[in-house]
Design a protein around this motif. Structure first.
Motif, short mmCIF file in Angstrom:
data_model
loop_
_atom_site.label_atom_id
_atom_site.label_comp_id
_atom_site.label_asym_id
_atom_site.label_seq_id
_atom_site.Cartn_x
_atom_site.Cartn_y
_atom_site.Cartn_z
N ILE A 46 0.87 -1.18 0.00
CA ILE A 46 0.00 0.00 0.00
C ILE A 46 0.90 1.23 0.00
N ILE A 47 0.71 2.06 -1.03
CA ILE A 47 1.54 3.26 -1.14
C ILE A 47 0.67 4.47 -0.79
N MET A 48 1.05 5.13 0.29
CA MET A 48 0.25 6.25 0.79
C MET A 48 0.99 7.54 0.51
N ASP A 49 0.37 8.43 -0.23
CA ASP A 49 0.97 9.74 -0.51
C ASP A 49 1.04 10.52 0.81
N CYS A 50 2.26 10.81 1.28
CA CYS A 50 2.41 11.58 2.51
C CYS A 50 3.09 12.92 2.23
N SER A 51 2.85 13.45 1.00
CA SER A 51 3.42 14.75 0.67
C SER A 51 2.74 15.82 1.52
N GLY A 52 3.41 16.96 1.65
CA GLY A 52 2.92 18.04 2.50
C GLY A 52 1.49 18.44 2.19
N SER A 53 1.09 18.37 0.91
CA SER A 53 -0.25 18.81 0.52
C SER A 53 -1.34 17.96 1.13
N MET A 54 -1.00 16.78 1.61
CA MET A 54 -2.01 15.92 2.22
C MET A 54 -2.55 16.54 3.52
N GLU A 55 -1.85 17.56 4.02
CA GLU A 55 -2.30 18.25 5.23
C GLU A 55 -3.32 19.34 4.92
N MET A 56 -3.52 19.60 3.59
CA MET A 56 -4.40 20.71 3.22
C MET A 56 -5.59 20.21 2.43
N PRO A 57 -6.73 20.03 2.95
CA PRO A 57 -7.01 20.14 4.38
C PRO A 57 -6.55 18.89 5.12
N ARG A 58 -6.47 19.03 6.39
CA ARG A 58 -5.99 17.97 7.28
C ARG A 58 -6.77 16.66 7.10
N THR A 59 -8.08 16.79 6.78
CA THR A 59 -8.93 15.60 6.66
C THR A 59 -8.40 14.62 5.61
N LYS A 60 -7.70 15.15 4.57
CA LYS A 60 -7.19 14.27 3.51
C LYS A 60 -6.27 13.21 4.10
N LEU A 61 -5.32 13.67 4.92
CA LEU A 61 -4.36 12.72 5.49
C LEU A 61 -5.07 11.77 6.45
N ASP A 62 -5.99 12.34 7.24
CA ASP A 62 -6.72 11.49 8.19
C ASP A 62 -7.49 10.39 7.45
N GLU A 63 -8.16 10.80 6.36
CA GLU A 63 -8.94 9.81 5.59
C GLU A 63 -8.02 8.78 4.93
N ALA A 64 -6.88 9.24 4.43
CA ALA A 64 -5.92 8.32 3.80
C ALA A 64 -5.45 7.29 4.82
N LYS A 65 -5.20 7.76 6.03
CA LYS A 65 -4.76 6.84 7.08
C LYS A 65 -5.87 5.84 7.41
N ARG A 66 -7.09 6.36 7.49
CA ARG A 66 -8.22 5.49 7.82
C ARG A 66 -8.37 4.43 6.72
N ALA A 67 -8.23 4.86 5.46
CA ALA A 67 -8.37 3.94 4.33
C ALA A 67 -7.27 2.89 4.37
N THR A 68 -6.04 3.32 4.64
CA THR A 68 -4.92 2.37 4.68
C THR A 68 -5.14 1.35 5.79
N ARG A 69 -5.63 1.81 6.93
CA ARG A 69 -5.91 0.86 8.02
C ARG A 69 -7.00 -0.12 7.61
N ALA A 70 -7.99 0.35 6.86
CA ALA A 70 -9.06 -0.54 6.40
C ALA A 70 -8.49 -1.59 5.45
N ALA A 71 -7.59 -1.14 4.57
CA ALA A 71 -6.98 -2.08 3.63
C ALA A 71 -6.17 -3.13 4.38
N ILE A 72 -5.45 -2.71 5.41
CA ILE A 72 -4.64 -3.65 6.21
C ILE A 72 -5.56 -4.68 6.86
N ASP A 73 -6.70 -4.21 7.37
CA ASP A 73 -7.65 -5.13 7.99
C ASP A 73 -8.19 -6.16 6.99
N ALA A 74 -8.23 -5.77 5.70
CA ALA A 74 -8.79 -6.68 4.69
C ALA A 74 -7.79 -7.74 4.25
N LEU A 75 -6.52 -7.63 4.68
CA LEU A 75 -5.52 -8.62 4.29
C LEU A 75 -5.76 -9.90 5.06
#
Ligand SMILES: [Zn+2]
Ligand SMILES: [Zn+2]
Lengths: 428, 335
Positions: A46-75
């Motif tokens: 799973i490749i998660m974009d963690c560039s600075g722009s993911m903080e604008m707005p902050r929810t983007k990074l939070d949602e990306a993290k939530r999605a990545t955790r969901a993907a991990i749970d699906a393994l």
């Protein structure tokens, strides 16, 4: 771990005198893999974009993290996996060392903790991310190899040439589904990555939709159990292959992906398969023969990673002076030819609109509206209606909208290559 | 007497040679057709074909033994060619010589010839025409070897057998079919039977020539009903068959006609692949007489070669089949 593959050919093999172009749709249906048997080995990055722009707005990074955790749970247990941090360089989020680890309750928990702790910083260099994923997959041949790439921005920190070079290097090694979040990414650029990596592409305009999408992608990848499938195409001496395209479930041009495999034969990568059905459009130009002559325009075979033949099909050409035969239109070929035309009209129309060429944009998008109407592409028609005001859907008389939401335009562009299966006569 | 094939002494009452198994009562073309030799690839001249029957080099289909079938039994000869514009040869022929009760190498009692033209709009039309011709020839040859031979009754039986064989090819979605024309030629009589538009001609050495058959086509029916030829030909379905051999045929009784020519000549059977280029009796008669020898004095194989070549040179638009039997039949065995 080989399922049953069935190949069906749809074509009108009758050609008028002098005609050279042979078109055929090959439907490949795999059954009997997956659920019934223990699943084969799989590897997921799973490749998660963690560039600075993911903080604008902050929810983007939070949602990306939530999605990545969901993907991990699906393994499922035993799947070899890793999570990569994508910036202007690529780094490991989990595990710390550059390798994959087997999924189990404790590795999944550790991985999710590591994801939660990530901070966004740096730029975007997609090539570097893919190169790290590729390195992680080394030593996992025979496994179904799948990656998910999430980005929110343009590939600003490496040259297009470098990305091309890396794509050439890694394509065919694993499948990568790509997701663009927000509206600051480049559709054409990410489409190129998804196409070359034989993966899907979609827009996630609202970050809140990410988790479900990630979970679905991971689950779909885990459902594949025949890895490294290839389509081998033999064509007669003097024939030219105009194109080989996947046309269902989405348009993917495979023409340039040919790897010569034997005399007059080349292989096209089809990646991993589960229980599913895909359609391919083959367009071959042969040397016209005499009326009455019958020839083989192509031998199609499907091979798995061990060169086992999974299925075979023939594409024929018969020249005739009977116009009742040669003018028969094959519905499958016509359908997918129309879909390719629809995708092209949308992409060219949007490009013209962007460059301020109102006349071309109106003509192309109007044509797209007419095609979508004619072929019953209701979803595409709805997306088009957000970009143009439609006066007459049948003739494709439209006016460009003055105000178009960026997300609507990008959604239309992204989904232009999503195809719809032809309705089989009397079929299900 | 001795077996004409192996020279073993045979009893006149025996049906088969005990040494080599030759049928002493008849000789005929092989069942399935007198297939031509496998030739080189038409696309590239190569000879390497895959198990799927296509050239490994250029993709062309392996030439079929049916592309050009030749038979020469001395008293009768036939040639069937795919032509230049069709992907398969859907014409078929079968011919043979019956030797009556005395058996070979005695004088022949009858010569039998059958031509069938597969209806191109059905799949497996080639199988239909071949099984029809083979079955009919069998019935006619068996009957001709009997002392109480009735050529007209045998012709009706032969057509019934052809119907049965073709009907077996029927599947849910298709009903293969073909035309039929046969001739039974003896020292004194000629009996022809037909369904469809394959034709039989009498070409006399000195006597007037004659077309022995009338086409079972819509145009012929219209003309027979009093409509002018011009109007009949303008009918959109003019050239459609009115009668044929196939599971979907309504009328199954063949036309049968017997004549006793008062002089020598030759019987020519052909598919429309020939007569489309020689539509009138006069044009066909002239084509045969282009050779200065009296028609009955030419070897039948020479005659069929010439007529098929003419059709091919004229364009070879359809499959073309011609069978010729000189009349009256000679005493020749199979020499
Ligand atoms: Zn013998
Ligand atoms: Zn060849």
């Amino acid at each position: 771990m080989t399922g049953q593959f069935q190949l069906e050919v749809f074509q009108n093999e009758y050609l008028p005198e002098g005609a050279a172009e042979v078109n055929a749709i090959i439907t490949v249906t795999a059954t009997g893999s997956g659920a019934a048997k223990p699943a084969g080995p799989a590897a997921e990055v799973i490749i998660m974009d963690c560039s600075g722009s993911m903080e604008m707005p902050r929810t983007k990074l939070d949602e990306a993290k939530r999605a990545t955790r969901a993907a991990i749970d699906a393994l499922r247990d035993g799947v070899q996996f890793a999570v990569v941090n994508g910036m202007d360089i690529a780094e490991m989020i989990y595990p710390k060392r550059t390798r994959l680890v087997a999924a189990n309750a404790s590795t999944r928990a550790e991985a999710k903790r590591a994801v939660t702790a990530v901070r966004a910083d740096g730029g975007t260099a997609i090539g570097e991310w893919l190169r790290l994923a590729d390195q992680l997959f080394i030593g996992h041949s025979g496994s179904v190899k799948h990656a998910i790439l999430l980005t929110d921005g343009r590939n600003e920190h490496e040259t297009p040439e470098k990305l091309d070079r890396i794509l050439k290097e890694v394509s065919g090694n694993f499948v990568c589904d790509c997701r663009g979040v927000g509206t600051d990414w480049e559709v054409g650029e990410l489409r190129k990555v998804a196409t070359r990596m034989l993966g899907s592409l979609d827009i996630v305009a609202e970050p809140a939709g990410l988790a479900a999408d990630f979970r679905a992608m991971t689950a779909a990848a885990m459902g594949k159990d025949v890895a490294d499938v290839r389509l081998r195409l033999w064509t007669p001496q003097g024939a030219t292959i105009k194109y080989v395209k996947q046309v269902e479930p989405s348009l993917v041009d495979l023409t340039g992906r040919r790897v010569e495999s034997a005399a007059r034969s080349g292989d096209y990568p089809l990646a991993s398969w589960g229980d599913e059905s895909r359609d391919y459009h083959l367009c071959i130009e042969v040397k016209p023969a005499a009326v009455g002559d019958r020839m083989l325009a192509g031998r199609v075979s499907l091979l798995d990673g061990d060169d086992t033949v999974l299925g075979k099909a023939q594409v024929l050409a018969v020249w005739t002076d009977d116009t009742a035969l040669s003018t028969r239109i094959n519905p499958q070929v016509a359908h997918y030819t129309g879909q390719a035309e629809l995708a092209e009209a949308i992409q060219e129309g949007l490009a013209a609109r962007k460059s301020g060429d109102v006349e071309t944009a109106t003509a192309k998008l109007g044509r797209a509206v007419a095609l979508a109407t004619e072929t019953g592409h209701e979803d595409t028609a709805k997306l088009l209606a957000k970009v143009v005001d439609i006066d007459d859907p049948v003739t494709g008389t439209v006016r460009l909208k003055r105000q178009v939401a960026k997300a609507d335009e990008m959604t239309l562009d992204t989904r232009s290559t999503v195809t719809k299966r032809v309705r089989k006569p009397g079929g299900s | 007497m001795t077996c004409p094939r192996c020279g073993n002494v045979v009893e006149p009452s025996h049906r088969f040679c005990e040494e080599c198994g030759l049928n002493l009562r008849q000789t005929r073309t092989p069942v399935g057709g007198p297939l031509g030799a496998a030739a080189a690839c038409r696309g590239c001249g190569g000879d390497s074909f895959g198990p799927d029957g296509f050239c490994e080099q250029c993709g062309h289909v392996r030439p079929s033994g049916r592309d050009r079938m030749m038979a020469d039994l001395g008293l009768v000869a036939g040639l069937s060619d795919r032509g230049r514009r069709r992907s398969r040869n859907e014409d078929s022929m079968a011919c043979g010589v019956a030797f009556g009760a005395a058996g070979q190498p005695g004088p022949a009692s009858a010569v039998v010839a059958v031509v069938c033209d597969g209806v191109a709009s059905t799949e497996r039309a080639d199988s239909a025409s071949q099984v029809a011709a083979d079955q009919a020839a069998d019935i006619l040859l068996e009957a001709a070897a009997q002392s109480d031979f009735d050529a007209e009754a045998a012709t009706s039986e032969a057509v019934a057998a052809a119907f049965e064989a073709v009907t077996e090819l029927k599947r849910a979605d298709e009903s293969p079919s073909c035309t039929y024309v046969s001739a039974v030629v003896t020292g004194t009589e000629v009996t022809v039977g037909w369904l469809g538009d394959s034709r039989a001609y009498w070409i006399g050495d000195a006597l007037q020539s004659e077309q022995l058959t009338t086409d079972d086509t819509v145009v012929s029916l219209l003309i027979a009903a009093g409509i002018s030829e011009e109007d009949a030909l303008n009918d959109p379905g003019a050239h459609a068959l009115a009668r044929w051999v196939g599971a979907d045929a309504e009328e199954r009784e063949p036309h049968v006609r017997t004549c006793s020519p008062a002089g020598s000549g030759v019987i020519v059977l052909c598919s429309d692949g020939l007569w489309n280029y020689l539509p009138t009796l006069g044009s066909l008669d002239a084509a045969v007489r282009a050779d200065p020898r009296p028609p009955s004095q030419r070897s039948p194989s020479d005659l069929v070669d010439a007529l098929v070549a003419l059709a091919l040179e004229s364009g070879g638009h359809d499959n073309v089949t011609v069978v010729a039997v000189p009349f009256p039949i000679g005493d020749g065995g199979t020499t």
